[in-house]
Design a protein around this motif. Sequence first.
Motif, PDB file in Angstrom:
ATOM      1  N   SER A  55       4.579  10.057   3.977  1.00  0.00           N
ATOM      2  CA  SER A  55       5.547  10.332   5.048  1.00  0.00           C
ATOM      3  C   SER A  55       5.759   9.130   5.960  1.00  0.00           C
ATOM      4  CB  SER A  55       5.052  11.524   5.885  1.00  0.00           C
ATOM      5  OG  SER A  55       4.772  12.638   5.073  1.00  0.00           O
ATOM      6  N   THR A  56       4.672   8.398   6.247  1.00  0.00           N
ATOM      7  CA  THR A  56       4.730   7.262   7.172  1.00  0.00           C
ATOM      8  C   THR A  56       5.105   5.984   6.426  1.00  0.00           C
ATOM      9  OG1 THR A  56       2.976   8.293   8.478  1.00  0.00           O
ATOM     10  CG2 THR A  56       3.414   5.954   8.891  1.00  0.00           C
ATOM     11  N   PRO A  57       5.994   5.151   6.980  1.00  0.00           N
ATOM     12  CA  PRO A  57       6.274   3.851   6.350  1.00  0.00           C
ATOM     13  C   PRO A  57       4.978   3.081   6.128  1.00  0.00           C
ATOM     14  CG  PRO A  57       7.835   4.277   8.111  1.00  0.00           C
ATOM     15  CD  PRO A  57       6.800   5.358   8.198  1.00  0.00           C
ATOM     16  N   LEU A  58       4.856   2.447   4.972  1.00  0.00           N
ATOM     17  CA  LEU A  58       3.606   1.783   4.609  1.00  0.00           C
ATOM     18  C   LEU A  58       3.180   0.719   5.625  1.00  0.00           C
ATOM     19  CD1 LEU A  58       3.906   1.410   0.728  1.00  0.00           C
ATOM     20  CD2 LEU A  58       2.286   2.813   2.006  1.00  0.00           C
ATOM     21  N   GLN A  59       4.162   0.061   6.254  1.00  0.00           N
ATOM     22  CA  GLN A  59       3.812  -0.980   7.229  1.00  0.00           C
ATOM     23  C   GLN A  59       3.202  -0.394   8.500  1.00  0.00           C
ATOM     24  OE1 GLN A  59       6.828  -0.371   6.007  1.00  0.00           O
ATOM     25  NE2 GLN A  59       8.447  -0.484   7.572  1.00  0.00           N
ATOM     26  N   GLU A  60       3.333   0.915   8.684  1.00  0.00           N
ATOM     27  CA  GLU A  60       2.758   1.562   9.863  1.00  0.00           C
ATOM     28  C   GLU A  60       1.433   2.263   9.570  1.00  0.00           C
ATOM     29  OE1 GLU A  60       5.630   4.128  11.687  1.00  0.00           O
ATOM     30  OE2 GLU A  60       7.265   2.643  11.528  1.00  0.00           O
ATOM     31  N   VAL A  61       1.060   2.288   8.320  1.00  0.00           N
ATOM     32  CA  VAL A  61      -0.189   2.950   7.923  1.00  0.00           C
ATOM     33  C   VAL A  61      -1.396   2.087   8.318  1.00  0.00           C
ATOM     34  CG1 VAL A  61      -1.597   3.615   5.927  1.00  0.00           C
ATOM     35  CG2 VAL A  61       0.820   4.251   6.020  1.00  0.00           C
ATOM     36  N   GLN A  62      -2.417   2.717   8.883  1.00  0.00           N
ATOM     37  CA  GLN A  62      -3.653   2.033   9.241  1.00  0.00           C
ATOM     38  C   GLN A  62      -4.619   2.107   8.049  1.00  0.00           C
ATOM     39  OE1 GLN A  62      -3.927   0.449  12.344  1.00  0.00           O
ATOM     40  NE2 GLN A  62      -1.757   1.020  12.359  1.00  0.00           N
ATOM     41  N   MET A  63      -5.092   0.952   7.597  1.00  0.00           N
ATOM     42  CA  MET A  63      -5.893   0.926   6.380  1.00  0.00           C
ATOM     43  C   MET A  63      -7.082  -0.024   6.519  1.00  0.00           C
ATOM     44  SD  MET A  63      -4.357   0.331   2.532  1.00  0.00           S
ATOM     45  CE  MET A  63      -3.159   1.657   2.790  1.00  0.00           C
ATOM     46  N   GLY A  64      -8.280   0.496   6.284  1.00  0.00           N
ATOM     47  CA  GLY A  64      -9.480  -0.334   6.258  1.00  0.00           C
ATOM     48  C   GLY A  64     -10.046  -0.356   4.849  1.00  0.00           C
ATOM     49  N   GLU A  65     -10.647  -1.459   4.462  1.00  0.00           N
ATOM     50  CA  GLU A  65     -11.201  -1.581   3.115  1.00  0.00           C
ATOM     51  C   GLU A  65     -12.715  -1.336   3.120  1.00  0.00           C
ATOM     52  OE1 GLU A  65     -10.189  -5.126   1.000  1.00  0.00           O
ATOM     53  OE2 GLU A  65      -8.101  -4.511   0.707  1.00  0.00           O
ATOM     54  N   LEU A  66     -13.178  -0.648   2.080  1.00  0.00           N
ATOM     55  CA  LEU A  66     -14.598  -0.400   1.871  1.00  0.00           C
ATOM     56  C   LEU A  66     -14.897  -0.640   0.404  1.00  0.00           C
ATOM     57  CD1 LEU A  66     -17.431   0.609   2.537  1.00  0.00           C
ATOM     58  CD2 LEU A  66     -16.583   2.958   2.372  1.00  0.00           C
ATOM     59  N   ASN A  67     -15.644  -1.697   0.116  1.00  0.00           N
ATOM     60  CA  ASN A  67     -15.990  -2.002  -1.257  1.00  0.00           C
ATOM     61  C   ASN A  67     -17.450  -2.444  -1.329  1.00  0.00           C
ATOM     62  OD1 ASN A  67     -15.980  -4.875  -0.551  1.00  0.00           O
ATOM     63  ND2 ASN A  67     -13.745  -4.704  -0.570  1.00  0.00           N
ATOM     64  N   VAL A  68     -17.864  -2.939  -2.473  1.00  0.00           N
ATOM     65  CA  VAL A  68     -19.283  -3.284  -2.653  1.00  0.00           C
ATOM     66  C   VAL A  68     -19.737  -4.413  -1.741  1.00  0.00           C
ATOM     67  CG1 VAL A  68     -19.376  -2.465  -5.030  1.00  0.00           C
ATOM     68  CG2 VAL A  68     -18.665  -4.815  -4.572  1.00  0.00           C
ATOM     69  N   ASN A  69     -18.792  -5.164  -1.198  1.00  0.00           N
ATOM     70  CA  ASN A  69     -19.144  -6.290  -0.333  1.00  0.00           C
ATOM     71  C   ASN A  69     -19.123  -5.949   1.152  1.00  0.00           C
ATOM     72  OD1 ASN A  69     -19.380  -8.166  -2.541  1.00  0.00           O
ATOM     73  ND2 ASN A  69     -17.145  -8.191  -2.663  1.00  0.00           N
ATOM     74  N   ALA A  71     -20.248  -4.774   4.652  1.00  0.00           N
ATOM     75  CA  ALA A  71     -21.538  -4.672   5.346  1.00  0.00           C
ATOM     76  C   ALA A  71     -21.704  -3.289   5.965  1.00  0.00           C
ATOM     77  CB  ALA A  71     -21.621  -5.747   6.429  1.00  0.00           C
ATOM     78  N   ASP A  72     -22.942  -2.866   6.127  1.00  0.00           N
ATOM     79  CA  ASP A  72     -23.225  -1.554   6.716  1.00  0.00           C
ATOM     80  C   ASP A  72     -22.637  -1.427   8.122  1.00  0.00           C
ATOM     81  OD1 ASP A  72     -24.568  -0.782   4.444  1.00  0.00           O
ATOM     82  OD2 ASP A  72     -26.559  -1.256   5.231  1.00  0.00           O
ATOM     83  N   THR A  73     -22.654  -2.519   8.873  1.00  0.00           N
ATOM     84  CA  THR A  73     -22.107  -2.479  10.232  1.00  0.00           C
ATOM     85  C   THR A  73     -20.609  -2.205  10.219  1.00  0.00           C
ATOM     86  OG1 THR A  73     -21.895  -4.898  10.135  1.00  0.00           O
ATOM     87  CG2 THR A  73     -23.851  -3.996  11.220  1.00  0.00           C
ATOM     88  N   GLU A  74     -19.925  -2.670   9.177  1.00  0.00           N
ATOM     89  CA  GLU A  74     -18.489  -2.437   9.064  1.00  0.00           C
ATOM     90  C   GLU A  74     -18.193  -0.993   8.673  1.00  0.00           C
ATOM     91  OE1 GLU A  74     -16.077  -4.635   9.935  1.00  0.00           O
ATOM     92  OE2 GLU A  74     -17.821  -5.764  10.648  1.00  0.00           O
ATOM     93  N   VAL A  75     -19.073  -0.392   7.897  1.00  0.00           N
ATOM     94  CA  VAL A  75     -18.884   1.012   7.508  1.00  0.00           C
ATOM     95  C   VAL A  75     -18.857   1.891   8.748  1.00  0.00           C
ATOM     96  CG1 VAL A  75     -19.879   2.960   6.253  1.00  0.00           C
ATOM     97  CG2 VAL A  75     -19.947   0.679   5.242  1.00  0.00           C
ATOM     98  N   ALA A  76     -19.753   1.623   9.682  1.00  0.00           N
ATOM     99  CA  ALA A  76     -19.796   2.403  10.921  1.00  0.00           C
ATOM    100  C   ALA A  76     -18.482   2.297  11.697  1.00  0.00           C
ATOM    101  CB  ALA A  76     -20.967   1.934  11.781  1.00  0.00           C
ATOM    102  N   LYS A  77     -17.878   1.107  11.684  1.00  0.00           N
ATOM    103  CA  LYS A  77     -16.614   0.905  12.405  1.00  0.00           C
ATOM    104  C   LYS A  77     -15.476   1.707  11.793  1.00  0.00           C
ATOM    105  CE  LYS A  77     -17.798  -3.802  13.886  1.00  0.00           C
ATOM    106  NZ  LYS A  77     -17.448  -5.242  13.762  1.00  0.00           N
ATOM    107  N   LEU A  78     -15.560   1.967  10.477  1.00  0.00           N
ATOM    108  CA  LEU A  78     -14.497   2.716   9.800  1.00  0.00           C
ATOM    109  C   LEU A  78     -14.444   4.176  10.237  1.00  0.00           C
ATOM    110  CD1 LEU A  78     -14.938   1.243   6.197  1.00  0.00           C
ATOM    111  CD2 LEU A  78     -13.100   0.738   7.819  1.00  0.00           C
ATOM    112  N   LEU A  79     -15.496   4.643  10.914  1.00  0.00           N
ATOM    113  CA  LEU A  79     -15.524   6.013  11.432  1.00  0.00           C
ATOM    114  C   LEU A  79     -14.702   6.176  12.703  1.00  0.00           C
ATOM    115  CD1 LEU A  79     -19.297   6.985  11.073  1.00  0.00           C
ATOM    116  CD2 LEU A  79     -17.398   7.967   9.780  1.00  0.00           C
TER     117      LEU A  79
END
Length: 240
Positions: A55-69, A71-79
């Motif tokens: 529904s939302t234009p892709l340029q307005e979508v908020q997207m964070g990446e989570l992959n094998v690289n 860091a645990d500290t970044e996972v917490a920020k994704l919450l």
Amino acid sequence: MSKGTLFLIPNTLGSHETCDAVLPADVQVIAAGCTHFVVENAKVARQFLKAINISTPLQEVQMGELNVNTADTEVAKLLAPLLMGQDVGLISDAGCPAVADPGARLVAAAHDAGVSVRPLVGPSSILLALMASGLNGQKFAFQGYLPVDTQARSSVIKKLELESRQSQQTQLFIETPYRNMQMLEALCLNLNPQTKLCVAVDLTLKTESIRTLSINAWRDVVKKQSIDLHKRPALFLFLA
């Protein structure tokens, strides 16, 4: 402030042209209504969201990446969006998120933070392969990737075969697509002739192939070069 819901959104197993065939309409509606996502790969996720008519234009979508690289500290920020009341969709590159997938780390963090987690229905290559294999679906184990080193891989294969024989447990695992033929050859070399092996390739795609044969029969297939697994997503399952 109430917390958002973490939706676990299944992706297709290959071409996004299969969306309508493998994803229920309700799942596509929920996914298309989200504006915040955590994804394994942003480019792949955008292709998927475009295919389900987000529904939302892709340029307005908020997207964070989570992959094998990540860091645990970044996972917490994704919450953060979830804790602020926003619903978030978790999308893997293929199939069900958090199953043989780094997204499991976000799901664990969500539970620790008291965030509601809602899994949505979609294709799982592991279950589809098991269903179609004819092997034991009452007792099975997914082993992820086996070692790349030839000697270590041989040792693990023989160990898993022994466990399979002792407990009648189906063993499942995957391989990097460009090493599929080497894996098949290793299985033919190290497993007993009577052990049953299923090779499931390109699940849900037009090129899908699922074959269960004895190792003795697979040796003939390999010898005749009558199968090509190169760069095709595949699962290997065996039962001793």
